[in-house]
Design an enzyme around this catalytic site. Structure first.
Site, PDB file in Angstrom:
ATOM      1  N   HIS A 192       0.837  -1.200   0.000  1.00 20.06           N
ATOM      2  CA  HIS A 192       0.000   0.000   0.000  1.00 20.06           C
ATOM      3  C   HIS A 192       0.872   1.249   0.000  1.00 20.06           C
ATOM      4  O   HIS A 192       1.963   1.272   0.562  1.00 20.06           O
ATOM      5  CB  HIS A 192      -0.957   0.011   1.193  1.00 20.06           C
ATOM      6  CG  HIS A 192      -0.306  -0.202   2.532  1.00 20.06           C
ATOM      7  ND1 HIS A 192       0.182  -1.430   2.939  1.00 20.06           N
ATOM      8  CD2 HIS A 192      -0.072   0.649   3.561  1.00 20.06           C
ATOM      9  CE1 HIS A 192       0.673  -1.328   4.162  1.00 20.06           C
ATOM     10  NE2 HIS A 192       0.549  -0.061   4.553  1.00 20.06           N
ATOM     11  N   HIS A 194       0.963   5.229   0.994  1.00 18.59           N
ATOM     12  CA  HIS A 194       0.348   6.282   1.792  1.00 18.59           C
ATOM     13  C   HIS A 194       0.442   7.604   1.025  1.00 18.59           C
ATOM     14  O   HIS A 194       1.531   7.993   0.569  1.00 18.59           O
ATOM     15  CB  HIS A 194       1.082   6.459   3.125  1.00 18.59           C
ATOM     16  CG  HIS A 194       1.033   5.265   4.020  1.00 18.59           C
ATOM     17  ND1 HIS A 194       0.133   5.148   5.054  1.00 18.59           N
ATOM     18  CD2 HIS A 194       1.787   4.131   4.035  1.00 18.59           C
ATOM     19  CE1 HIS A 194       0.338   3.989   5.682  1.00 18.59           C
ATOM     20  NE2 HIS A 194       1.331   3.355   5.080  1.00 18.59           N
TER      21      HIS A 194
END
Length: 206
Positions: A192, A194
């Site tokens: 992922h 950010h």
């Protein structure tokens, strides 16, 4: 002399009164902080400067920047969470919380979605804007170091999506962060990105 002793005693009394007033002011600040930000972790961040510039003025952030809260409500350091995740991780296990969000089993505030990527707001934001961009099909991408050559286009697409989110929500600039492994403070083993913005970032970033 008697004069010196008397003057010294009066001066010590004044100092004690000043310290007492300072303690009272500090308690008032802590009570105010708890009322405005209920989940604020005050200790060991007990100085008035930290309370107001470090948390209250960052558009109501819910906790100090390196602290998050688990389901039980206990405050945990993000680095500690990353260590626990690294010790218990199993790349053969298909599900993380992100997989459940992708399948809509857990609700999330989605800001972008296509056939390859999903972007949604972090439930424990570390900035006024904090969005996570993830691949919808993990395919071994538990972390960046596991990326394969045939996933190059997907990685580029994730960065592109992150850049669009950053441009739309943070016109003054933003930061992209990918945590990798224990030392990178990765707490969820599903790649992922950010997207952080909405305030002035500092350097170095921890």
């Amino acid at each position: 002399s008697t004069f010196s002793k008397t003057w010294g005693s009066r001066r010590a009394t004044r100092v004690r009164r000043q310290l007492s007033r300072s303690d009272i002011a500090m308690r008032r600040i802590q009570v105010l902080a708890r009322a405005v930000v209920p989940s604020l972790v005050l200790a060991p961040f007990a100085s008035p400067a930290y309370l107001f510039t470090g948390c209250l003025l960052q558009r109501g952030c819910a906790a100090p920047l390196t602290t998050t809260r688990c389901a039980s409500g206990e405050a945990k350091d993000e680095v500690q969470l990353a260590k626990e995740a690294a010790e218990s991780r199993d790349d053969t296990t298909p599900d993380t919380i992100f997989d459940k969000i992708i399948r809509k089993e857990i609700s999330a505030k989605i800001v972008f979605e296509d056939d390859r990527a999903l972007a949604f707001r972090d439930v424990s934001p570390q900035a006024p804007v904090h969005v996570l961009v993830i691949p919808k099909v993990k395919d071994g991408l538990t972390q960046l170091q596991n990326a394969r050559e045939d996933q190059e286009a997907l990685l580029g697409h994730l960065i592109y999506v992150a850049s669009r989110v950053g441009k739309d929500e943070c016109p003054e600039g933003y930061r992209l962060v990918i945590n990798d492994g224990k030392h990178g403070a990765q707490s969820v083993y599903h790649l992922h990105i950010h997207v952080l913005g909405g305030r002035q970032m500092t350097w170095p970033p921890g």
